[in-house]
Write a protein that holds these residues in place. Structure first.
Motif, PDB file in Angstrom:
ATOM      1  N   CYS A 255      -5.865   1.001 -13.275  1.00  0.00           N
ATOM      2  CA  CYS A 255      -6.560   0.939 -11.988  1.00  0.00           C
ATOM      3  C   CYS A 255      -6.258   2.140 -11.089  1.00  0.00           C
ATOM      4  CB  CYS A 255      -6.267  -0.379 -11.269  1.00  0.00           C
ATOM      5  SG  CYS A 255      -4.545  -0.639 -10.838  1.00  0.00           S
ATOM      6  N   TYR A 256      -5.340   3.012 -11.478  1.00  0.00           N
ATOM      7  CA  TYR A 256      -5.057   4.213 -10.682  1.00  0.00           C
ATOM      8  C   TYR A 256      -5.303   5.464 -11.517  1.00  0.00           C
ATOM      9  CZ  TYR A 256      -2.078   0.865  -8.047  1.00  0.00           C
ATOM     10  OH  TYR A 256      -1.582  -0.202  -7.357  1.00  0.00           O
TER      11      TYR A 256
ATOM     12  N   GLY B 128     -12.433  -4.519  -4.100  1.00  0.00           N
ATOM     13  CA  GLY B 128     -12.868  -3.475  -5.029  1.00  0.00           C
ATOM     14  C   GLY B 128     -14.106  -3.877  -5.802  1.00  0.00           C
TER      15      GLY B 128
ATOM     16  N   SER C 113     -15.442   6.132  -2.008  1.00  0.00           N
ATOM     17  CA  SER C 113     -14.653   5.345  -1.054  1.00  0.00           C
ATOM     18  C   SER C 113     -15.565   4.936   0.102  1.00  0.00           C
ATOM     19  CB  SER C 113     -13.492   6.182  -0.520  1.00  0.00           C
ATOM     20  OG  SER C 113     -13.992   7.247   0.276  1.00  0.00           O
TER      21      SER C 113
ATOM     22  N   TYR D  50      -8.548  -6.982  -5.091  1.00  0.00           N
ATOM     23  CA  TYR D  50      -8.412  -6.203  -3.851  1.00  0.00           C
ATOM     24  C   TYR D  50      -7.556  -4.960  -4.083  1.00  0.00           C
ATOM     25  CZ  TYR D  50     -10.680  -9.908  -1.262  1.00  0.00           C
ATOM     26  OH  TYR D  50     -11.614 -10.807  -0.799  1.00  0.00           O
ATOM     27  N   HIS D  51      -8.031  -3.831  -3.566  1.00  0.00           N
ATOM     28  CA  HIS D  51      -7.271  -2.589  -3.706  1.00  0.00           C
ATOM     29  C   HIS D  51      -5.883  -2.737  -3.106  1.00  0.00           C
ATOM     30  CE1 HIS D  51     -11.307  -0.217  -3.731  1.00  0.00           C
ATOM     31  NE2 HIS D  51     -10.922  -0.499  -4.951  1.00  0.00           N
TER      32      HIS D  51
ATOM     33  N   ILE E  29     -14.003   2.894  -4.609  1.00  0.00           N
ATOM     34  CA  ILE E  29     -12.622   3.342  -4.836  1.00  0.00           C
ATOM     35  C   ILE E  29     -11.875   3.387  -3.506  1.00  0.00           C
ATOM     36  CG2 ILE E  29     -13.158   4.744  -6.854  1.00  0.00           C
ATOM     37  CD1 ILE E  29     -12.823   7.205  -4.877  1.00  0.00           C
ATOM     38  N   ALA E  30     -10.573   3.587  -3.612  1.00  0.00           N
ATOM     39  CA  ALA E  30      -9.751   3.864  -2.434  1.00  0.00           C
ATOM     40  C   ALA E  30      -8.853   5.046  -2.769  1.00  0.00           C
ATOM     41  CB  ALA E  30      -8.902   2.647  -2.090  1.00  0.00           C
TER      42      ALA E  30
ATOM     43  N   SER F  92       0.813  -1.229   0.000  1.00  0.00           N
ATOM     44  CA  SER F  92       0.000   0.000   0.000  1.00  0.00           C
ATOM     45  C   SER F  92       0.843   1.273   0.000  1.00  0.00           C
ATOM     46  CB  SER F  92      -0.918   0.004   1.223  1.00  0.00           C
ATOM     47  OG  SER F  92      -1.758  -1.111   1.184  1.00  0.00           O
TER      48      SER F  92
ATOM     49  N   GLU G 173      -7.843   4.569  -6.626  1.00  0.00           N
ATOM     50  CA  GLU G 173      -7.723   3.233  -7.207  1.00  0.00           C
ATOM     51  C   GLU G 173      -9.108   2.672  -7.475  1.00  0.00           C
ATOM     52  OE1 GLU G 173      -5.667   0.399  -4.732  1.00  0.00           O
ATOM     53  OE2 GLU G 173      -5.476  -1.024  -6.395  1.00  0.00           O
TER      54      GLU G 173
ATOM     55  N   ARG H 161     -10.732  -1.101  -8.945  1.00  0.00           N
ATOM     56  CA  ARG H 161     -10.534  -2.445  -9.510  1.00  0.00           C
ATOM     57  C   ARG H 161     -11.846  -2.853 -10.166  1.00  0.00           C
ATOM     58  NH1 ARG H 161      -5.183  -5.070  -8.348  1.00  0.00           N
ATOM     59  NH2 ARG H 161      -4.158  -3.255  -7.451  1.00  0.00           N
TER      60      ARG H 161
END
Lengths: 644, 105
Positions: A449-450, A594, A527, A586-587, A556-557, A285, A567, A569
Motif C-alpha cells: 500500500c506504500y 482510500g 490525491s 482508510y489511508h 492516493i495520499a 500518520s 499510499e 488502499r
C-alpha cells in the motif's frame, strides 16, 4: 515445475539480472537555482555523467527513435564508482537506553498476527546483537515455527527455548516470555484467540536455561528485526506479520500481571516494573512510535511498515481507524518494505538559470552499462510559458519497480502474448531489495500500500519497455510519456514540465499561469489536493488536454511528514492486483477513505468527461467518431481527422 | 487452470488461425484455447527476454519462486515475436495432444 512440454533446449543459463550502475535523486523536480542530489551505485571503477534533455525514449525502429540532447552543466565529469546497496525490511527501533542496558531479569509480551510463521527465525521484540549473540529476543523460532525466547551470553553462545507448538498464519496470539537472572527460570506463553478442532497451538512452558547472564550489547530495542552488529550491521531475522501492544518489564511478571498490561495504560502497581509499553495506535500518520509508560522510550518506524492496521481487538463494527484507534494498534511488518534507500550522495546539480523547463536526466555511463536518472526542471516563478505538461509522477510511483512479468501469472493472458522482459525486469526480479510497486504483493502475500521514490525506479527510464505496453513499442507510463515530449518538441511548442508532486503541494497556484495543461498517457493516481486543483483550474477556464486513459482513477495520499512517499488502499472494487483487507480501507497517512475516486462521488468524468470501464493490453486500435463529434463546436479538435 | 474447458484434439481447427495471426484479435474458438494455455501457473511459464531491442529475443521460463532468476533457454532465439508465439503455442498443443500437421512456414 509443472508438466509443460519443453521446447528443445541445449543450454540453460541463469542469473542475467545484472545492472552494474543504478541511481536515484532526492527530488523529481526543481526550479532554477534549486539543488538536486544524486545517489549512484556503480560496481565498475568509474562512470561518467552528462545531463540530457529527454525528448523520446522509444527504441522501436519503426517509431520516432531515441532522442536526447546533451546539456552542458558543472556535473559533467568522470566519477569514481562505488557499490551502494539497499536494505529492505521494516522494523521499529527504540534507541539504546540505560534502562534497557541494565536489564537482568525481564518479561516480554505482545499480540501478534504472523503471516509467515514457517519462514525461519523472526524477531518480534529483540534487544539482540546477532554477531556475538548478545542479548535477548522474543521470536518465532526457526526450529518449529513456534514462539521462542532467545538468550545470548555475548560470547557467541545462545539458547533458544520454544513452546514447541507451531503458530498458524494470520491468526492472533498473545505471546510472552520471562527470564529470571537469579534462578535462570524461563516461562513462555502462546495463546491463540481462535480455536480450531484438531489444532493444538496453545502452550505454557516453564523451564530453565543454561545462560546465566544476558550479554550487553548497546543495541537498540527493535520490533520486527535485529541487526548483526551494533551500528548499521546487517538486518537479520526479519518478521512478516502484525505486532500489537508490545511490552517490556524489568522483572519476571506472572501471567496475571501480563494480562493486566495487555490492553491499555500501565496499572500503578506495575509502573515500577514496566520499562516500556508501546501504543502503535498513537501517531498512525507518523513515523513516530510512542511509549505510554513513564519512561517515554519512544522510537520510530523504519522502511514504512503498514500502519492503521486492525489490531487483535478489532470488532468488525468499526471501519475507520480514526473512530476507534484502540482497535488499530497493530503495525504490519514486511521483510521487503522499503522507504529510503539511504545512499550516500555522489554529486549535486544546482539547476542553471538558463536551463529551460523540461524533462531531463542525469545519464550515467560505465563501460557498456548505462542508467538514466530522470528529473524535471520547472520554470522559474513568473517565467511560465503558456503550455504545461503535467508529468504523472504519482502514477510512476504507484508502478515503481513493478514485477508484473515475473510475479504475475496472468500477464500473458491479459496481454494476449508472451511477456517480454528487459534488463530492468530481470534485475528487479533478482533484486527484491529495490522494493515493490503498489501492484505487487509483499513476500507474505499482503498487498503493497506504500511506494517511495527514494530508491532507483528502474521502470521510470527512457529506453525501457514494459510488457503492459501496447504491441509494437511496448511503452508504459514514463517512457510512453516521452512520445508527448517528442510531439511537443517536433511541433515547436514552447512548454513547461511540472509534476504531480508539485501539484499536490502547490495546488491551483501551480496551474494558474497556464492556458493549457497536457496530461501524460496514464494519469491514474491523484490525491485530494491534486484533484481539487485540477477541478479549480477547469472551473476558472483552464483547458485540459487528456492525452491518456484510466485517468483520475485511484485515490492516493502523500505522507504528511516525509517526502516522496504515497499510499494506495485497494478498496471495495476496481481493477486491482490485490484487495485491501476489510476494515483497512482508510489511508494511514491522512485518515482519508482510500480506493477509487468514483466510489467517493468524484468519477473521472467530472475532470475529463470520460472514465475507465474496461482494459486490455493486447493490440491498439483507432477510435471511431460518434455523431456528436460533428458538432461545429468541436470542429477545431477534429480538423484534419477523417469523418465518421 | 482457471477454466474447466478441456482443450484437446477437437480444437485442432484453431491451429491454422494461430499460425496466421499469433498476435491480434482471435476467433472465440481460438481465444478459448489460448485462455487455457495462458492460464498456466507461473512455475514453468514461458517468457521472452529481450536481447537486442525490438530485434532479438530469447525464450525463458519462470521458476514460480520469488526472486529466483529466470531460466534462459539460450538456443531458443527469435528475431520475430510472432515466431516465439508459434513455438510456445506448439508446446501447448503437444501438451494436450493436438497434432501439429504442418508447421508455420
Amino acid at each position: 515445475m509443472h508438466s509443460h512440454f519443453s521446447v528443445r533446449v541445449a543450454e540453460v543459463q541463469q542469473g542475467e539480472g545484472k545492472m552494474k550502475i543504478t541511481g536515484y535523486c532526492d527530488k523529481l523536480s526543481a526550479a532554477p537555482d534549486e539543488t538536486i542530489k544524486f545517489m549512484v551505485n556503480c560496481e565498475l571503477p568509474t562512470y561518467t555523467v552528462e545531463v540530457v534533455r529527454l525528448i523520446c525514449g522509444d527504441t522501436n525502429p519503426k517509431g520516432p527513435g531515441v532522442k536526447e540532447t546533451v546539456v552542458k552543466t558543472p556535473i559533467d565529469k568522470t566519477y569514481k564508482g562505488r557499490k551502494q546497496t539497499i536494505e529492505a525490511g521494516s522494523y521499529v527501533t527504540i534507541p539504546s537506553n540505560p534502562l534497557l542496558e541494565r536489564l537482568g531479569s525481564f518479561s516480554l509480551q505482545a499480540l501478534i498476527w504472523p503471516t509467515t510463521p514457517e519462514k525461519g527465525r523472526q524477531m518480534l521484540m529483540a534487544k539482540f546483537r546477532e554477531r556475538d549473540k548478545a542479548g535477548m529476543a522474543l521470536v518465532i523460532s526457526e526450529r518449529d515455527s513456534s514462539v521462542g525466547l532467545v538468550l545470548g551470553d555475548g560470547h557467541g553462545h545462545e539458547e533458544i527455548l520454544t513452546t514447541g507448538k507451531p503458530l498458524l498464519a494470520r491468526e492472533w496470539y498473545f505471546v510472552g516470555a520471562s527470564y529470571s537472572a537469579e534462578t535462570r527460570e524461563v516461562a513462555l506463553y502462546q495463546e491463540p484467540f481462535a480455536h480450531y478442532p484438531l489444532v493444538s497451538d496453545a502452550a505454557e512452558v516453564h523451564t530453565k536455561t543454561k545462560i546465566a547472564s544476558i550479554g550487553k550489547n548497546q543495541s537498540p530495542l527493535m520490533f520486527g528485526a535485529c541487526r548483526s552488529g551494533t551500528g548499521r550491521g546487517k538486518l537479520d531475522s526479519k518478521y512478516n506479520g502484525k505486532i500489537d501492544r508490545p511490552r517490556l518489564a524489568n522483572r519476571v511478571l506472572s501471567r496475571a500481571e501480563m494480562e493486566m498490561l495487555k490492553q491499555g495504560p500501565v496499572p500503578v502497581q506495575l509502573s515500577s516494573a514496566v520499562i516500556g509499553s508501546w501504543d502503535f495506535s498513537r501517531d498512525i500518520s507518523s513515523l513516530k512510535v510512542t511509549d505510554t509508560s513513564p519512561n517515554s522510550l519512544h522510537g520510530e518506524v523504519v522502511n514504512m511498515p503498514a500502519r492503521g492496521m486492525k489490531g487483535y481487538n478489532w470488532t468488525g463494527e468499526v471501519m475507520n481507524w480514526r473512530e476507534a484507534p484502540e482497535q488499530y494498534g497493530a503495525i504490519h511488518f514486511h521483510d521487503d518494505d522499503l522507504y529510503d534507500a539511504g545512499w550516500e550522495v555522489d554529486f549535486t546539480l544546482t539547476i542553471p538559470a538558463a536551463l529551460k523547463s523540461g524533462l531531463y536526466a542525469a545519464r550515467l555511463k560505465a563501460g557498456a552499462e548505462e542508467d538514466h536518472i530522470p528529473f524535471v526542471v520547472k520554470p522559474a516563478p513568473g517565467k511560465e510559458k503558456k503550455i504545461a505538461f503535467l508529468l504523472p509522477t504519482a502514477s510512476y510511483m504507484a508502478y515503481a519497480n513493478e514485477h508484473f512479468a515475473t510475479n504475475a501469472a496472468l500477464v500473458e493472458l491479459v496481454g494476449g502474448r508472451l511477456a517480454v522482459l528487459d534488463k530492468q525486469d530481470l534485475f528487479l526480479n533478482e533484486h527484491r531489495e529495490y522494493g515493490t510497486s503498489c501492484y505487487d504483493s509483499h513476500a507474505d502475500g499482503s498487498g503493497v500500500c506504500y511506494s517511495s521514490r527514494l530508491r532507483p525506479i528502474l521502470n521510470m527510464r527512457p529506453k525501457h519497455t514494459s510488457t503492459l505496453g501496447g504491441f509494437g513499442s511496448m511503452l508504459w507510463q514514463f517512457n510512453a510519456d516521452t512520445h508527448i515530449t517528442d510531439w511537443l518538441e517536433a511541433m515547436g511548442y514552447e512548454f513547461d514540465v511540472i509534476t504531480d508532486e508539485d501539484l499536490h503541494y502547490q495546488g491551483f497556484e501551480l496551474l494558474k499561469p497556464y492556458r493549457v495543461i497536457l496530461t501524460g498517457s496514464h494519469p491514474e493516481y491523484h490525491s485530494r489536493q491534486m484533484w481539487d486543483a485540477m477541478m479549480a483550474y477547469q472551473l476558472h477556464g483552464g483547458r485540459l488536454m487528456y492525452l491518456g486513459a484510466n485517468g483520475w482513477y485511484w485515490r492516493i495520499a502523500y505522507h504528511p511528514e516525509v517526502p516522496g512517499l504515497i499510499e494506495v488502499r485497494r478498496n471495495e472494487g476496481g481493477i486491482r492486483t490485490w484487495a485491501a483487507e476489510p476494515g483497512e480501507y482508510y489511508h494511514s497517512f491522512t485518515g482519508e477513505y482510500g480506493g477509487l475516486w468514483r466510489r467517493q462521488g468524484r468519477p473521472p468524468q467530472m475532470i475529463v468527461g470520460t472514465g475507465f470501464t474496461a482494459q486490455g493490453f493486447d493490440i491498439s486500435a483507432p477510435y471511431r467518431r460518434l455523431p456528436d463529434s460533428l458538432n461545429p463546436r468541436a470542429a477545431f479538435i477534429f480538423k484534419g481527422v477523417g469523418s465518421v | 487452470m482457471l477454466t474447466v474447458y478441456k482443450v484437446g484434439e477437437h480444437d485442432r481447427a484453431v491451429v491454422e488461425e494461430f499460425h496466421k495471426t499469433p498476435i491480434g484479435h482471435h476467433s472465440p474458438a481460438l481465444q478459448r484455447v489460448l485462455n487455457v494455455f495462458r492460464s498456466e501457473p507461473t512455475a514453468g511459464k514461458y517468457v521472452l527476454i529481450c536481447t537486442k531491442p525490438h530485434k532479438q529475443w530469447v525464450l525463458g521460463q519462470l521458476t514460480g519462486e520469488r526472486g529466483k532468476p529466470v531460466k534462459i533457454l539460450k538456443d531458443q532465439v527469435f528475431t520475430r515475436l510472432e515466431d516465439a508465439e508459434r513455438e510456445v503455442f506448439h508446446c501447448g498443443c503437444q501438451r494436450v495432444h493436438i497434432r501439429i500437421l504442418a508447421r508455420y512456414p
